[in-house]
Write a protein that holds these residues in place. Structure first.
Motif, PDB file in Angstrom:
ATOM      1  N   ALA A  38      33.879 -15.553 -27.173  1.00  0.00           N
ATOM      2  CA  ALA A  38      33.991 -14.979 -27.052  1.00  0.00           C
ATOM      3  C   ALA A  38      33.493 -14.027 -28.390  1.00  0.00           C
ATOM      4  N   TYR A  39      34.557 -13.970 -29.394  1.00  0.00           N
ATOM      5  CA  TYR A  39      33.899 -12.598 -30.014  1.00  0.00           C
ATOM      6  C   TYR A  39      33.346 -13.242 -31.221  1.00  0.00           C
ATOM      7  N   ASP A  40      32.756 -14.446 -31.074  1.00  0.00           N
ATOM      8  CA  ASP A  40      31.364 -14.307 -32.232  1.00  0.00           C
ATOM      9  C   ASP A  40      30.581 -15.086 -31.298  1.00  0.00           C
ATOM     10  N   PRO A  41      29.913 -14.657 -30.127  1.00  0.00           N
ATOM     11  CA  PRO A  41      29.008 -15.163 -29.926  1.00  0.00           C
ATOM     12  C   PRO A  41      27.738 -15.632 -30.340  1.00  0.00           C
ATOM     13  N   ALA A  42      26.937 -15.154 -31.592  1.00  0.00           N
ATOM     14  CA  ALA A  42      26.225 -15.622 -32.671  1.00  0.00           C
ATOM     15  C   ALA A  42      26.785 -16.845 -33.021  1.00  0.00           C
ATOM     16  N   ALA A  43      27.465 -16.731 -33.571  1.00  0.00           N
ATOM     17  CA  ALA A  43      28.042 -18.383 -33.918  1.00  0.00           C
ATOM     18  C   ALA A  43      27.835 -19.638 -32.965  1.00  0.00           C
ATOM     19  N   ALA A  44      28.696 -19.363 -31.490  1.00  0.00           N
ATOM     20  CA  ALA A  44      28.324 -19.856 -30.349  1.00  0.00           C
ATOM     21  C   ALA A  44      27.089 -20.742 -29.935  1.00  0.00           C
ATOM     22  N   SER A  45      26.205 -19.467 -29.909  1.00  0.00           N
ATOM     23  CA  SER A  45      24.773 -19.697 -29.118  1.00  0.00           C
ATOM     24  C   SER A  45      24.019 -20.799 -31.017  1.00  0.00           C
ATOM     25  N   SER A  46      24.137 -20.562 -32.134  1.00  0.00           N
ATOM     26  CA  SER A  46      23.617 -21.952 -32.997  1.00  0.00           C
ATOM     27  C   SER A  46      24.549 -22.880 -32.717  1.00  0.00           C
ATOM     28  N   ALA A  47      25.639 -22.937 -32.035  1.00  0.00           N
ATOM     29  CA  ALA A  47      26.617 -24.256 -32.279  1.00  0.00           C
ATOM     30  C   ALA A  47      25.794 -25.042 -31.596  1.00  0.00           C
ATOM     31  N   ILE A  48      25.826 -24.001 -30.032  1.00  0.00           N
ATOM     32  CA  ILE A  48      24.868 -24.637 -28.703  1.00  0.00           C
ATOM     33  C   ILE A  48      23.588 -25.713 -28.822  1.00  0.00           C
TER      34      ILE A  48
END
Length: 278
Positions: A226-236
């Motif tokens: 939630a704090y870093d959605p860009a990193a989450a999108s990259s990881a998924i």
């Protein structure tokens, strides 16, 4: 290529990823962070309040990740005085349901500091029923408010998606990797509609507690993304890649999110200890 044409990573890739040195190292850091949380002084007597607050923070993180404009203060207030359906809009109804799912999952956790061995009050539910119960909670306020039909609740979009969850849960890997796969699968696939990712997060939280990986139930799993959605999108995107490199990349990211989850849990415990929530 559409999302329907993309393949789910086979469960065997979880075992392959688990053998990587980088994954083992990330997993060790996650376990160390959860161990620090377990022995936080604020959980000695305040674990019940801490679990309640962690449910609020987890629900807020998930709601934000769903694109909802909701604050921790909003959901904390609802947790004490649930609003009527006539008092909220569909956005708030979904957020309220997400909180209910987290709170009801937390209510099933074993007491943290009991001196007695407790026997579960209910037999373990089959996986489909368990996931359906979580989704039913998430959609509860939407249904009550007339924004969602009962017939659309607690049903997988495709039965195969549930079979895949079962395969991941049975893979011969540590529980943290089971949780990583569950969270990724429910984000990648719309397993249930709406809020598939919220169903996966609640289920992942529950298995981490049940298997003793996070016995506190206070780690806030979704805070990191939630704090870093860009990193989450990259990881998924690594998970969607469906090869060993991609799955390992996602798992390492998830382990970092567990470290953050434990740190947020420590913050919860500290505020409980100091009686300074809000």
């Amino acid at each position: 290529m559409t999302i329907c044409e993309l393949v789910d990573p086979p469960a065997a890739l979880l075992s392959a990823a688990a053998e990587r040195e980088s994954v083992r190292s990330a997993m060790n850091e996650a376990h160390e962070a959860l161990a620090r949380l377990r022995f936080h002084e604020g959980l000695r007597h305040g674990w019940q309040e801490a679990r309640a607050e962690a449910s609020v923070r987890e629900a807020t993180a998930l709601a934000v990740s769903e694109g909802l404009r909701i604050s921790v203060d909003d959901i904390r207030a609802w947790s004490m005085h649930p609003p009527r359906s006539s008092e909220i809009d569909p956005t708030a109804a979904l957020a309220l349901g997400i909180w209910r799912s987290q709170w009801n999952v937390a209510r099933t956790f074993t007491p943290l500091n009991s001196r007695h061995t407790l026997v579960s009050r209910r037999a373990p539910e089959p996986l489909p029923a368990r996931l359906s119960g979580i989704h039913r909670d998430i959609c509860s306020a939407l249904v009550t408010g007339g924004w969602q039909e009962v017939s659309t609740v607690a049903k997988p979009v495709q039965p195969q998606h549930i079979v895949t969850v079962k395969n991941y849960c049975q893979a011969p890997v540590p529980t943290l990797i089971h949780a990583a796969a569950i969270v990724a699968h429910f984000r990648f696939r719309e397993v249930m509609r709406p809020a598939s990712a919220c169903v996966g997060a609640a289920f992942a939280r529950s298995i981490l507690v049940e298997h003793g990986v996070d016995p506190t139930g206070v780690a806030v799993l979704s805070a990191h993304d939630a704090y870093d959605p860009a990193a989450a999108s990259s990881a998924i995107a690594g998970w969607v890649q469906a090869d060993e490199d991609g799955v390992a990349r996602w798992v390492e990211h998830f382990m970092r999110s567990i470290v953050t989850a434990a740190r947020v849990g420590e913050d919860v415990a500290l505020h409980i200890q100091g009686r300074s929530l809000g």
